[in-house]
Enzyme design. Sequence first.
Site, PDB file in Angstrom:
ATOM      1  N   ASP A   8       0.075  -0.743  -4.898  1.00 38.09           N
ATOM      2  CA  ASP A   8      -1.457  -0.373  -5.141  1.00 38.09           C
ATOM      3  C   ASP A   8      -1.154   0.868  -5.887  1.00 38.09           C
ATOM      4  OD1 ASP A   8      -0.991   1.119  -3.072  1.00 38.09           O
ATOM      5  OD2 ASP A   8      -2.941   0.754  -2.190  1.00 38.09           O
ATOM      6  N   ASN A   9      -0.108   1.990  -5.801  1.00 30.48           N
ATOM      7  CA  ASN A   9      -0.235   3.086  -6.484  1.00 30.48           C
ATOM      8  C   ASN A   9       1.195   3.693  -6.108  1.00 30.48           C
ATOM      9  OD1 ASN A   9      -2.587   3.695  -3.948  1.00 30.48           O
ATOM     10  ND2 ASN A   9      -0.596   4.559  -3.749  1.00 30.48           N
ATOM     11  N   HIS A  22     -10.365  -2.652   0.513  1.00 25.66           N
ATOM     12  CA  HIS A  22     -10.858  -1.309   0.042  1.00 25.66           C
ATOM     13  C   HIS A  22     -10.884  -1.420  -1.602  1.00 25.66           C
ATOM     14  CE1 HIS A  22     -10.055   3.201   0.790  1.00 25.66           C
ATOM     15  NE2 HIS A  22     -11.396   2.909   0.384  1.00 25.66           N
ATOM     16  N   ASP A  64       0.791  -1.223   0.119  1.00 27.27           N
ATOM     17  CA  ASP A  64      -0.127   0.017  -0.069  1.00 27.27           C
ATOM     18  C   ASP A  64       0.847   1.155  -0.217  1.00 27.27           C
ATOM     19  OD1 ASP A  64      -1.883   2.046   0.514  1.00 27.27           O
ATOM     20  OD2 ASP A  64      -2.981   0.706   1.700  1.00 27.27           O
ATOM     21  N   ASP A  65       0.601   1.981  -0.993  1.00 27.63           N
ATOM     22  CA  ASP A  65       1.643   3.526  -0.992  1.00 27.63           C
ATOM     23  C   ASP A  65       2.909   3.300  -1.405  1.00 27.63           C
ATOM     24  OD1 ASP A  65      -0.915   4.391  -0.756  1.00 27.63           O
ATOM     25  OD2 ASP A  65      -0.501   5.523   0.996  1.00 27.63           O
ATOM     26  N   CYS A 102      -5.338   3.985  -3.806  1.00 26.05           N
ATOM     27  CA  CYS A 102      -5.812   2.493  -3.265  1.00 26.05           C
ATOM     28  C   CYS A 102      -7.021   1.821  -3.897  1.00 26.05           C
ATOM     29  CB  CYS A 102      -5.365   2.114  -1.903  1.00 26.05           C
ATOM     30  SG  CYS A 102      -6.679   2.842  -0.903  1.00 26.05           S
TER      31      CYS A 102
END
Length: 544
Positions: free
Chosen positions: A343-344, A157, A37-38, A82
């Site tokens: 995710d990003n 999410h 995540d991130d 996300c």
Amino acid sequence: MKKTKRFALLLIFLFSFLGNAQSQQKSKPNIVLIFADDLGWTDLSTGNTNFNNGSKIYQTPEIDKLANQGMSFTNAYTNQNCAPSRAALISGQYATGVDNGVYNVGSLYRPDKRTKGFPNLLIKPHEQQNVITDVGTSIFDVLKTQGYTTALIGKSHGTPHPLKAGYGIDLPADIHHEIKVMVNGKKTESSYLALKSDKNGWTFDSEFVDKYANPYNQEYIDKTLSPYKNNSEQSVLMGIPKHLTDAIGDYAVDYIREKARGENPFFLYVPFHAVHSDVVGRKDLTDKYLKKGLSPRLAEYGSLIELLDQNVGKISNALKDPNGDGDLSDDITNNTIFIFYSDNGGLVDNVPLKGKKGSLDEGGIRVPLIFRYPGVIKQNTISNQAVHCIDFLPTLAHMAGASLSSMNKNNGEKAVYDGASFADVLTGNKKRIERENLFWHLPGYMDERFRPTTLIQKRIGKTYYKLFYYYETEEFTLYNLNKDLEEKNNLLKNPSAKDMKIALKMNADMVTWLKANKAPTGTFVKDGITVPYPKADGVSKYKQ
């Protein structure tokens, strides 16, 4: 007597058939997909995923091993944050897809906090869905047709929340990031660290991982953490609260140990919360990075990256020794596709890429990606094929032997997917897939990071180009990513004849895609009229 013999032969045939069916089913590869995540494109210490722009500060030895053991992608993409990335990965569709509809986290109307809103707002944003529909045929559904047991352990999410029964997931272990419990009669909130609540004792406020919430003790440090010490002082962990990242990793390890004994292949999807803000690392690793001279903020960030790396190592090593007895004769690594992805883009520093999480610049959407499948994917290889979240469903379906052409949705309609399989790239049969275009469409606003925009990326030969269209101003920008990774040189400021030819083709492809997908654009605030798509020859105005 003859009937008895015939019955015995029939039993032998049936057992033989069932045994062969189980053997064939088990021969299908297990799949482990870890979704960070991130985590930014340059946050790993390996250079395989980022044109040798790996971090010189953060240490990720376990993920670096993966890169050496498999194929890394330098041009791996996601969406800008996300929820839309997760929705696209699970559904195999762009946000414009009939079963997706998730364009952004929360909504497409997220004002800039610095200006307390949107001064002179021109466009009323499209009202999006916040989760994908539950009638679509997800990546879990597709793999279940091939006998897979499936699990989600971590952050859901962008998918139905809470995860619904019948959605294709056998173990929907959806785990929240923020921990909110009553402590001494007061509501307390924590990020990542377990809390001792008045009612439940040590908890992550989650029925799924609370059994892993007890504080660190010597046995856990010696048995689980010591193999990943990497110059940290783990003794400082004695008695302090457990980190959610370790708990999710422990749960994933236990899942592998359970499913490795079964007859069916498994698909384990582990979307970690790390390294999402509010960033809280693990004390031994935070101390390590503080001693390197990093600021407290960056020390926590480096700590959380390395903690994520350690748990990638724990999960990978569980494949080598599924029953945990030290005997590696039950190693299932060679029959497991192991994937690491983010995710990003990162929130901290993505240099040399422009932008960060939330933007459509390369820093917001280009991420690390590694695939390992021993004996099938060649070791220490690098691909520059552009791939996207939407491609994972068809790729894994291909590698598991599933036919997407025969898939129907839960409502009986034929399933439709936007992605393309890159399995032949992974196996070395092809250098690239036939698809030339990728698209991003954001019909709304998110603080200073994006406004209503459509983006097309096109591969022409070996070169990747990006064309942006901004709906408020009807302006375009064009970049050559091979020569201008930092997106500094807008080719439409002084276009050559070649640049114009490329821009015209990309603009035409963009308009065709928008129309084919009936992409929403919102309405003008002043008169309520639907915002039009770009003109078919809109870039012509930039001719010299």
